[in-house]
Design a protein around this motif. Sequence first.
Motif, mmCIF file in Angstrom:
data_model
loop_
_atom_site.group_PDB
_atom_site.id
_atom_site.type_symbol
_atom_site.label_atom_id
_atom_site.label_comp_id
_atom_site.label_asym_id
_atom_site.label_seq_id
_atom_site.Cartn_x
_atom_site.Cartn_y
_atom_site.Cartn_z
ATOM 1 N N PRO A 61 0.811 -1.218 0.000
ATOM 2 C CA PRO A 61 0.000 0.000 0.000
ATOM 3 C C PRO A 61 0.842 1.265 0.000
ATOM 4 O O PRO A 61 1.906 1.312 0.612
ATOM 5 C CB PRO A 61 -0.801 -0.119 1.307
ATOM 6 N N SER A 62 0.389 2.280 -0.722
ATOM 7 C CA SER A 62 1.048 3.579 -0.709
ATOM 8 C C SER A 62 -0.009 4.670 -0.616
ATOM 9 O O SER A 62 -1.117 4.528 -1.143
ATOM 10 C CB SER A 62 1.910 3.787 -1.957
ATOM 11 N N ALA A 63 0.347 5.756 0.064
ATOM 12 C CA ALA A 63 -0.626 6.801 0.369
ATOM 13 C C ALA A 63 -0.902 7.688 -0.842
ATOM 14 O O ALA A 63 -0.024 7.933 -1.668
ATOM 15 C CB ALA A 63 -0.127 7.651 1.529
ATOM 16 N N ALA A 85 -7.731 6.641 15.580
ATOM 17 C CA ALA A 85 -6.437 7.235 15.911
ATOM 18 C C ALA A 85 -5.424 7.004 14.791
ATOM 19 O O ALA A 85 -4.638 7.901 14.449
ATOM 20 C CB ALA A 85 -5.913 6.651 17.226
ATOM 21 N N ILE A 86 -5.441 5.803 14.196
ATOM 22 C CA ILE A 86 -4.508 5.510 13.099
ATOM 23 C C ILE A 86 -4.808 6.398 11.900
ATOM 24 O O ILE A 86 -3.893 6.925 11.253
ATOM 25 C CB ILE A 86 -4.582 4.023 12.706
ATOM 26 N N VAL A 87 -6.096 6.587 11.584
ATOM 27 C CA VAL A 87 -6.469 7.448 10.457
ATOM 28 C C VAL A 87 -6.000 8.880 10.701
ATOM 29 O O VAL A 87 -5.513 9.558 9.785
ATOM 30 C CB VAL A 87 -7.997 7.412 10.215
ATOM 31 N N ARG A 88 -6.126 9.352 11.930
ATOM 32 C CA ARG A 88 -5.660 10.711 12.235
ATOM 33 C C ARG A 88 -4.148 10.822 12.027
ATOM 34 O O ARG A 88 -3.654 11.837 11.522
ATOM 35 C CB ARG A 88 -6.045 11.092 13.663
ATOM 36 N N LEU A 89 -3.408 9.766 12.392
ATOM 37 C CA LEU A 89 -1.960 9.767 12.169
ATOM 38 C C LEU A 89 -1.637 9.775 10.673
ATOM 39 O O LEU A 89 -0.746 10.505 10.226
ATOM 40 C CB LEU A 89 -1.329 8.534 12.824
ATOM 41 N N VAL A 90 -2.365 8.949 9.888
ATOM 42 C CA VAL A 90 -2.157 8.910 8.441
ATOM 43 C C VAL A 90 -2.437 10.282 7.833
ATOM 44 O O VAL A 90 -1.666 10.801 7.012
ATOM 45 C CB VAL A 90 -3.049 7.839 7.781
ATOM 46 N N THR A 91 -3.548 10.890 8.234
ATOM 47 C CA THR A 91 -3.935 12.195 7.693
ATOM 48 C C THR A 91 -2.899 13.261 8.031
ATOM 49 O O THR A 91 -2.499 14.058 7.173
ATOM 50 C CB THR A 91 -5.311 12.604 8.244
ATOM 51 N N ASP A 92 -2.450 13.279 9.270
ATOM 52 C CA ASP A 92 -1.449 14.259 9.692
ATOM 53 C C ASP A 92 -0.148 14.074 8.925
ATOM 54 O O ASP A 92 0.463 15.045 8.467
ATOM 55 C CB ASP A 92 -1.201 14.130 11.201
ATOM 56 N N GLU A 93 0.286 12.831 8.769
ATOM 57 C CA GLU A 93 1.544 12.563 8.072
ATOM 58 C C GLU A 93 1.437 12.934 6.599
ATOM 59 O O GLU A 93 2.389 13.466 5.999
ATOM 60 C CB GLU A 93 1.914 11.085 8.221
ATOM 61 N N ALA A 94 0.274 12.659 5.987
ATOM 62 C CA ALA A 94 0.093 12.938 4.567
ATOM 63 C C ALA A 94 0.109 14.431 4.272
ATOM 64 O O ALA A 94 0.468 14.855 3.166
ATOM 65 C CB ALA A 94 -1.216 12.322 4.079
ATOM 66 N N ARG A 95 -0.261 15.235 5.240
ATOM 67 C CA ARG A 95 -0.355 16.676 5.025
ATOM 68 C C ARG A 95 0.958 17.411 5.271
ATOM 69 O O ARG A 95 1.054 18.608 5.019
ATOM 70 C CB ARG A 95 -1.421 17.272 5.957
ATOM 71 N N ARG A 108 8.782 10.535 5.168
ATOM 72 C CA ARG A 108 7.317 10.604 5.081
ATOM 73 C C ARG A 108 6.717 9.398 4.373
ATOM 74 O O ARG A 108 5.766 8.771 4.866
ATOM 75 C CB ARG A 108 6.918 11.891 4.357
ATOM 76 N N GLU A 109 7.251 9.036 3.201
ATOM 77 C CA GLU A 109 6.677 7.944 2.423
ATOM 78 C C GLU A 109 6.799 6.607 3.148
ATOM 79 O O GLU A 109 5.882 5.782 3.122
ATOM 80 C CB GLU A 109 7.349 7.864 1.049
ATOM 81 N N MET A 110 7.931 6.386 3.799
ATOM 82 C CA MET A 110 8.119 5.136 4.529
ATOM 83 C C MET A 110 7.147 5.036 5.696
ATOM 84 O O MET A 110 6.535 3.986 5.929
ATOM 85 C CB MET A 110 9.561 5.035 5.051
ATOM 86 N N LEU A 148 4.269 6.618 6.012
ATOM 87 C CA LEU A 148 2.911 6.459 5.491
ATOM 88 C C LEU A 148 2.644 5.014 5.079
ATOM 89 O O LEU A 148 1.561 4.476 5.338
ATOM 90 C CB LEU A 148 2.691 7.393 4.299
ATOM 91 N N ALA A 149 3.623 4.380 4.436
ATOM 92 C CA ALA A 149 3.448 2.987 4.017
ATOM 93 C C ALA A 149 3.225 2.087 5.228
ATOM 94 O O ALA A 149 2.357 1.208 5.215
ATOM 95 C CB ALA A 149 4.663 2.523 3.223
ATOM 96 N N ARG A 150 4.008 2.308 6.289
ATOM 97 C CA ARG A 150 3.861 1.481 7.489
ATOM 98 C C ARG A 150 2.521 1.752 8.177
ATOM 99 O O ARG A 150 1.867 0.820 8.661
ATOM 100 C CB ARG A 150 5.019 1.747 8.458
ATOM 101 N N LEU A 151 2.118 3.020 8.237
ATOM 102 C CA LEU A 151 0.830 3.358 8.862
ATOM 103 C C LEU A 151 -0.332 2.737 8.089
ATOM 104 O O LEU A 151 -1.305 2.256 8.691
ATOM 105 C CB LEU A 151 0.654 4.877 8.940
ATOM 106 N N LEU A 152 -0.238 2.732 6.758
ATOM 107 C CA LEU A 152 -1.294 2.119 5.960
ATOM 108 C C LEU A 152 -1.348 0.612 6.184
ATOM 109 O O LEU A 152 -2.433 0.026 6.219
ATOM 110 C CB LEU A 152 -1.084 2.434 4.481
ATOM 111 N N GLU A 153 -0.190 -0.016 6.336
ATOM 112 C CA GLU A 153 -0.177 -1.444 6.643
ATOM 113 C C GLU A 153 -0.863 -1.709 7.980
ATOM 114 O O GLU A 153 -1.659 -2.646 8.109
ATOM 115 C CB GLU A 153 1.260 -1.964 6.675
ATOM 116 N N VAL A 154 -0.558 -0.875 8.978
ATOM 117 C CA VAL A 154 -1.191 -1.027 10.296
ATOM 118 C C VAL A 154 -2.691 -0.798 10.184
ATOM 119 O O VAL A 154 -3.498 -1.530 10.776
ATOM 120 C CB VAL A 154 -0.564 -0.043 11.310
#
Length: 301
Positions: free
Chosen positions: A14-16, A145-155, A161-163, A165-171
């Motif tokens: 997965p990639s963001a 909480a995970i979605v909030r982390l993904v959203t914050d990192e993506a912005r 950042r990409e690494m 985001l990839a790990r957060l999406l896996e989680v």
Amino acid sequence: MSDPLAEMVTLLQPSAGLSKAVSGGGVWSVTRDGPGNPFYCVVIEGASLLAVEDEAPVELRAGDFVLVPGMHNFTMSGSGETLDETVDPRTITRLPGEIRHGDPHAPANARLLVGHFSFGSPDAELLLSLLPRFFHIRGDERLSAIVRLVTDEARNERPAREMILARLLEVLLLETLRSTSGEAASHGILRGLGDERLAPVIRLLHEHPTREWTMEQLAGEAALSRSAFFKRFRRAMGVAPMEYLISWRMTLARNLLMKGNIGIQEIAERVGYRSASAFSTAFTRFVGLPPSRYVSTLAGE
């Protein structure tokens, strides 16, 4: 012991993509017709209605999490009072800090965190066929909480950042998958792993894909007769046991071919074939291309 869910998510790669805050005002509607990226959202406040193709509409409330892992059509909508009756429900307006759907002047009747992502695996379609069309999970703070982390990192443009985001999406995907299993799940890997007789067999197939399994051996591991095991596996997984084993072997093979530095004979042995020719025949039958041609397509030749 092998963990099939973790292996599947890792292979999906997965990639963001886009991540945004969204609100709805008045009567609003968002429709996706045709191909699109996997989609997820958390309802922060208010309510909305989600209708995924061929599925009954689901009412979403504050705290709900939704994941649509495949590229399915869907419509998300809301209803409420609108200040301007001429406003098209499909109107989109950029407001400070969020995207508004519907009437930009009406009070918000829903606020959501929304994200899209993509899968890098050439086997994404095959792997996703083992999952439900969409997931709807209510009141799971961990997912929110995970979605909030993904959203914050993506912005934000932070180092690595990409690494991250990839790990957060896996989680995110793993947390979603293990929150939905058992008889309540539609056919696929989640229902299979929720079956106490089938789960050990699925784990063994993932852990030892090179073994020359027979139906009798697999049925014995499930403590079922051959016919009872076959019917139960097919009902839960949507495919026959040997079909699943072959598809998993080919998924592993394609992943190894993508690495580009492993010979055909070694790949054949790693996925359960005694010779390169036997593997090439099975691969060609399953994928539609011989391994060498498949590698060439990956390289864009």
